[in-house]
Design a protein around this motif. Structure first.
Motif, PDB file in Angstrom:
ATOM      1  N   MET A   1      -4.656   5.962  -5.144  1.00 47.36           N
ATOM      2  CA  MET A   1      -4.780   5.551  -3.768  1.00 47.36           C
ATOM      3  C   MET A   1      -4.785   4.029  -3.731  1.00 47.36           C
ATOM      4  SD  MET A   1      -5.609   6.625  -0.470  1.00 47.36           S
ATOM      5  CE  MET A   1      -6.130   8.278  -0.793  1.00 47.36           C
ATOM      6  N   VAL A   2      -3.858   3.449  -2.973  1.00 42.96           N
ATOM      7  CA  VAL A   2      -3.808   2.000  -2.777  1.00 42.96           C
ATOM      8  C   VAL A   2      -4.478   1.694  -1.446  1.00 42.96           C
ATOM      9  CG1 VAL A   2      -2.316   0.005  -2.366  1.00 42.96           C
ATOM     10  CG2 VAL A   2      -1.726   1.646  -4.154  1.00 42.96           C
ATOM     11  N   THR A   3      -5.504   0.847  -1.484  1.00 46.05           N
ATOM     12  CA  THR A   3      -6.258   0.479  -0.285  1.00 46.05           C
ATOM     13  C   THR A   3      -5.955  -0.965   0.068  1.00 46.05           C
ATOM     14  OG1 THR A   3      -7.993   2.004  -0.966  1.00 46.05           O
ATOM     15  CG2 THR A   3      -8.558   0.410   0.730  1.00 46.05           C
ATOM     16  N   VAL A   4      -5.659  -1.181   1.360  1.00 41.63           N
ATOM     17  CA  VAL A   4      -5.311  -2.518   1.846  1.00 41.63           C
ATOM     18  C   VAL A   4      -6.012  -2.756   3.187  1.00 41.63           C
ATOM     19  CG1 VAL A   4      -3.045  -2.514   0.729  1.00 41.63           C
ATOM     20  CG2 VAL A   4      -3.238  -1.716   3.062  1.00 41.63           C
ATOM     21  N   PRO A   5      -6.130  -4.031   3.600  1.00 45.75           N
ATOM     22  CA  PRO A   5      -6.657  -4.302   4.936  1.00 45.75           C
ATOM     23  C   PRO A   5      -5.785  -3.616   6.000  1.00 45.75           C
ATOM     24  CG  PRO A   5      -6.561  -6.318   3.636  1.00 45.75           C
ATOM     25  CD  PRO A   5      -5.832  -5.249   2.858  1.00 45.75           C
ATOM     26  N   ALA A   6      -6.420  -3.148   7.061  1.00 47.23           N
ATOM     27  CA  ALA A   6      -5.721  -2.344   8.064  1.00 47.23           C
ATOM     28  C   ALA A   6      -4.515  -3.065   8.669  1.00 47.23           C
ATOM     29  CB  ALA A   6      -6.690  -1.920   9.162  1.00 47.23           C
ATOM     30  N   ARG A   7      -4.650  -4.342   8.984  1.00 43.43           N
ATOM     31  CA  ARG A   7      -3.540  -5.059   9.627  1.00 43.43           C
ATOM     32  C   ARG A   7      -2.297  -5.059   8.746  1.00 43.43           C
ATOM     33  NH1 ARG A   7      -3.531 -11.389  11.423  1.00 43.43           N
ATOM     34  NH2 ARG A   7      -1.596 -11.335  12.629  1.00 43.43           N
ATOM     35  N   GLN A   8      -2.475  -5.379   7.471  1.00 43.80           N
ATOM     36  CA  GLN A   8      -1.344  -5.385   6.542  1.00 43.80           C
ATOM     37  C   GLN A   8      -0.829  -3.961   6.325  1.00 43.80           C
ATOM     38  OE1 GLN A   8      -2.258  -6.870   2.637  1.00 43.80           O
ATOM     39  NE2 GLN A   8      -0.101  -7.151   2.113  1.00 43.80           N
ATOM     40  N   GLY A   9      -1.738  -3.002   6.234  1.00 44.93           N
ATOM     41  CA  GLY A   9      -1.337  -1.615   6.026  1.00 44.93           C
ATOM     42  C   GLY A   9      -0.534  -1.057   7.178  1.00 44.93           C
ATOM     43  N   LEU A  10      -0.948  -1.362   8.412  1.00 48.58           N
ATOM     44  CA  LEU A  10      -0.206  -0.864   9.574  1.00 48.58           C
ATOM     45  C   LEU A  10       1.193  -1.463   9.632  1.00 48.58           C
ATOM     46  CD1 LEU A  10      -3.075  -0.860  12.211  1.00 48.58           C
ATOM     47  CD2 LEU A  10      -1.930   1.151  11.216  1.00 48.58           C
ATOM     48  N   GLU A  11       1.293  -2.767   9.312  1.00 48.57           N
ATOM     49  CA  GLU A  11       2.624  -3.394   9.245  1.00 48.57           C
ATOM     50  C   GLU A  11       3.471  -2.713   8.180  1.00 48.57           C
ATOM     51  OE1 GLU A  11       4.255  -5.648  10.971  1.00 48.57           O
ATOM     52  OE2 GLU A  11       2.635  -6.328  12.266  1.00 48.57           O
ATOM     53  N   ALA A  12       2.866  -2.440   7.020  1.00 43.94           N
ATOM     54  CA  ALA A  12       3.607  -1.796   5.927  1.00 43.94           C
ATOM     55  C   ALA A  12       4.059  -0.390   6.321  1.00 43.94           C
ATOM     56  CB  ALA A  12       2.756  -1.752   4.664  1.00 43.94           C
ATOM     57  N   VAL A  13       3.214   0.360   7.013  1.00 45.47           N
ATOM     58  CA  VAL A  13       3.616   1.698   7.478  1.00 45.47           C
ATOM     59  C   VAL A  13       4.834   1.582   8.386  1.00 45.47           C
ATOM     60  CG1 VAL A  13       2.947   3.661   8.933  1.00 45.47           C
ATOM     61  CG2 VAL A  13       1.365   2.804   7.203  1.00 45.47           C
ATOM     62  N   ASP A  14       4.805   0.623   9.318  1.00 45.40           N
ATOM     63  CA  ASP A  14       5.966   0.426  10.204  1.00 45.40           C
ATOM     64  C   ASP A  14       7.217   0.089   9.400  1.00 45.40           C
ATOM     65  OD1 ASP A  14       4.520   0.941  12.498  1.00 45.40           O
ATOM     66  OD2 ASP A  14       4.217  -1.177  12.996  1.00 45.40           O
ATOM     67  N   ILE A  15       7.080  -0.795   8.432  1.00 44.20           N
ATOM     68  CA  ILE A  15       8.220  -1.188   7.597  1.00 44.20           C
ATOM     69  C   ILE A  15       8.754   0.021   6.836  1.00 44.20           C
ATOM     70  CG2 ILE A  15       8.860  -2.540   5.547  1.00 44.20           C
ATOM     71  CD1 ILE A  15       6.768  -4.665   6.659  1.00 44.20           C
ATOM     72  N   LEU A  16       7.852   0.795   6.240  1.00 42.79           N
ATOM     73  CA  LEU A  16       8.266   1.975   5.471  1.00 42.79           C
ATOM     74  C   LEU A  16       8.926   3.030   6.357  1.00 42.79           C
ATOM     75  CD1 LEU A  16       5.139   2.271   3.185  1.00 42.79           C
ATOM     76  CD2 LEU A  16       7.468   1.762   2.420  1.00 42.79           C
ATOM     77  N   ARG A  17       8.421   3.223   7.548  1.00 43.39           N
ATOM     78  CA  ARG A  17       8.983   4.248   8.430  1.00 43.39           C
ATOM     79  C   ARG A  17      10.340   3.838   8.986  1.00 43.39           C
ATOM     80  NH1 ARG A  17       4.672   7.469  11.843  1.00 43.39           N
ATOM     81  NH2 ARG A  17       6.153   9.128  11.421  1.00 43.39           N
ATOM     82  N   ARG A  18      10.599   2.530   9.052  1.00 36.79           N
ATOM     83  CA  ARG A  18      11.912   2.056   9.507  1.00 36.79           C
ATOM     84  C   ARG A  18      12.920   2.039   8.376  1.00 36.79           C
ATOM     85  NH1 ARG A  18       8.924  -2.370  11.981  1.00 36.79           N
ATOM     86  NH2 ARG A  18       9.696  -3.606  10.254  1.00 36.79           N
ATOM     87  N   GLY A  19      12.455   2.107   7.137  1.00 41.96           N
ATOM     88  CA  GLY A  19      13.329   2.008   5.970  1.00 41.96           C
ATOM     89  C   GLY A  19      14.330   3.147   5.902  1.00 41.96           C
ATOM     90  N   ALA A  20      15.453   2.850   5.314  1.00 42.44           N
ATOM     91  CA  ALA A  20      16.527   3.848   5.174  1.00 42.44           C
ATOM     92  C   ALA A  20      16.226   4.755   3.982  1.00 42.44           C
ATOM     93  CB  ALA A  20      17.863   3.144   4.992  1.00 42.44           C
ATOM     94  N   GLY A  21      15.676   5.916   4.250  1.00 35.50           N
ATOM     95  CA  GLY A  21      15.465   6.896   3.202  1.00 35.50           C
ATOM     96  C   GLY A  21      14.220   6.699   2.368  1.00 35.50           C
ATOM     97  N   ASP A  22      13.532   5.583   2.521  1.00 39.28           N
ATOM     98  CA  ASP A  22      12.314   5.356   1.751  1.00 39.28           C
ATOM     99  C   ASP A  22      11.138   5.910   2.546  1.00 39.28           C
ATOM    100  OD1 ASP A  22      13.535   2.132   0.773  1.00 39.28           O
ATOM    101  OD2 ASP A  22      13.630   4.026  -0.310  1.00 39.28           O
ATOM    102  N   GLY A  23      10.633   7.054   2.124  1.00 38.93           N
ATOM    103  CA  GLY A  23       9.567   7.706   2.857  1.00 38.93           C
ATOM    104  C   GLY A  23       8.210   7.124   2.547  1.00 38.93           C
ATOM    105  N   VAL A  24       7.292   7.399   3.434  1.00 41.18           N
ATOM    106  CA  VAL A  24       5.910   6.998   3.239  1.00 41.18           C
ATOM    107  C   VAL A  24       5.088   8.271   3.083  1.00 41.18           C
ATOM    108  CG1 VAL A  24       5.477   6.808   5.735  1.00 41.18           C
ATOM    109  CG2 VAL A  24       3.989   5.630   4.147  1.00 41.18           C
ATOM    110  N   GLY A  25       4.211   8.268   2.105  1.00 41.36           N
ATOM    111  CA  GLY A  25       3.354   9.413   1.864  1.00 41.36           C
ATOM    112  C   GLY A  25       2.162   9.404   2.799  1.00 41.36           C
ATOM    113  N   PRO A  26       1.215  10.313   2.586  1.00 39.18           N
ATOM    114  CA  PRO A  26       0.027  10.368   3.426  1.00 39.18           C
ATOM    115  C   PRO A  26      -0.732   9.041   3.400  1.00 39.18           C
ATOM    116  CG  PRO A  26       0.192  12.331   2.062  1.00 39.18           C
ATOM    117  CD  PRO A  26       1.242  11.376   1.578  1.00 39.18           C
ATOM    118  N   VAL A  27      -1.308   8.699   4.561  1.00 42.94           N
ATOM    119  CA  VAL A  27      -2.058   7.451   4.708  1.00 42.94           C
ATOM    120  C   VAL A  27      -3.380   7.760   5.401  1.00 42.94           C
ATOM    121  CG1 VAL A  27      -2.065   5.126   5.713  1.00 42.94           C
ATOM    122  CG2 VAL A  27       0.087   6.117   4.897  1.00 42.94           C
TER     123      VAL A  27
END
Length: 112
Positions: free
Chosen positions: A1-27
Motif C-alpha cells: 500500500m502506497v500512502t500519500v497526502p490526499a491532495r497529491q493522491g487525488l491529482e494522481a488518481v485523476d492523472i491515472l484515470r485519464r491515462g490511455a490504458g493505464d488503470g488504477v487499482g483500489p484506493v
C-alpha cells in the motif's frame, strides 16, 4: 500500500484515470481526508523511493477482492473500491503520476 497526502493522491488518481490504458487499482482515503492509499502489487515496498510517500508491505493481509469489501483499515473508506478498479496500480505508472501531480500542485501554488 502506497500512502500519500490526499491532495497529491487525488491529482494522481485523476492523472491515472485519464491515462490511455493505464488503470488504477483500489484506493483508500482516511476519514480525516488527509491521506490516500493506493493498492500496489506485492514486493513494491522493497524498491519504493518516492519522497513524500510511504509504501507498506501488507502481504495481502486485510485486503479482499470482494467487489464491496469493508475497508482494510479502520477509519478509512474506499475512494475506488475493488471491483470498480484494476487489482493493483502498477508502481511505475503510480510513480510517474505522483511526480506529475507534485509538479501540477507546485505550479498551482506558485501562481497564487
Amino acid at each position: 500500500m502506497v500512502t500519500v497526502p490526499a491532495r497529491q493522491g487525488l491529482e494522481a488518481v485523476d492523472i491515472l484515470r485519464r491515462g490511455a490504458g493505464d488503470g488504477v487499482g483500489p484506493v483508500l482515503h482516511d476519514d480525516g481526508g488527509d491521506t490516500l492509499g493506493f493498492v500496489v502489487p506485492p514486493g513494491t515496498a522493497a524498491a519504493w523511493d518516492v519522497p513524500g510517500s510511504t509504501c507498506t508491505e501488507t502481504d495481502g493481509r486485510g485486503l479482499s477482492l470482494d467487489p464491496h469489501p469493508e475497508p482494510p483499515v479502520e477509519g478509512s473508506d474506499w475512494l475506488l473500491p475493488p471491483g470498480e478498479a484494476d487489482l493493483a496500480t502498477d508502481p511505475a505508472v503510480l510513480r510517474a503520476a505522483l511526480g506529475e501531480a507534485a509538479r501540477l500542485i507546485e505550479a498551482a501554488d506558485n501562481c497564487r
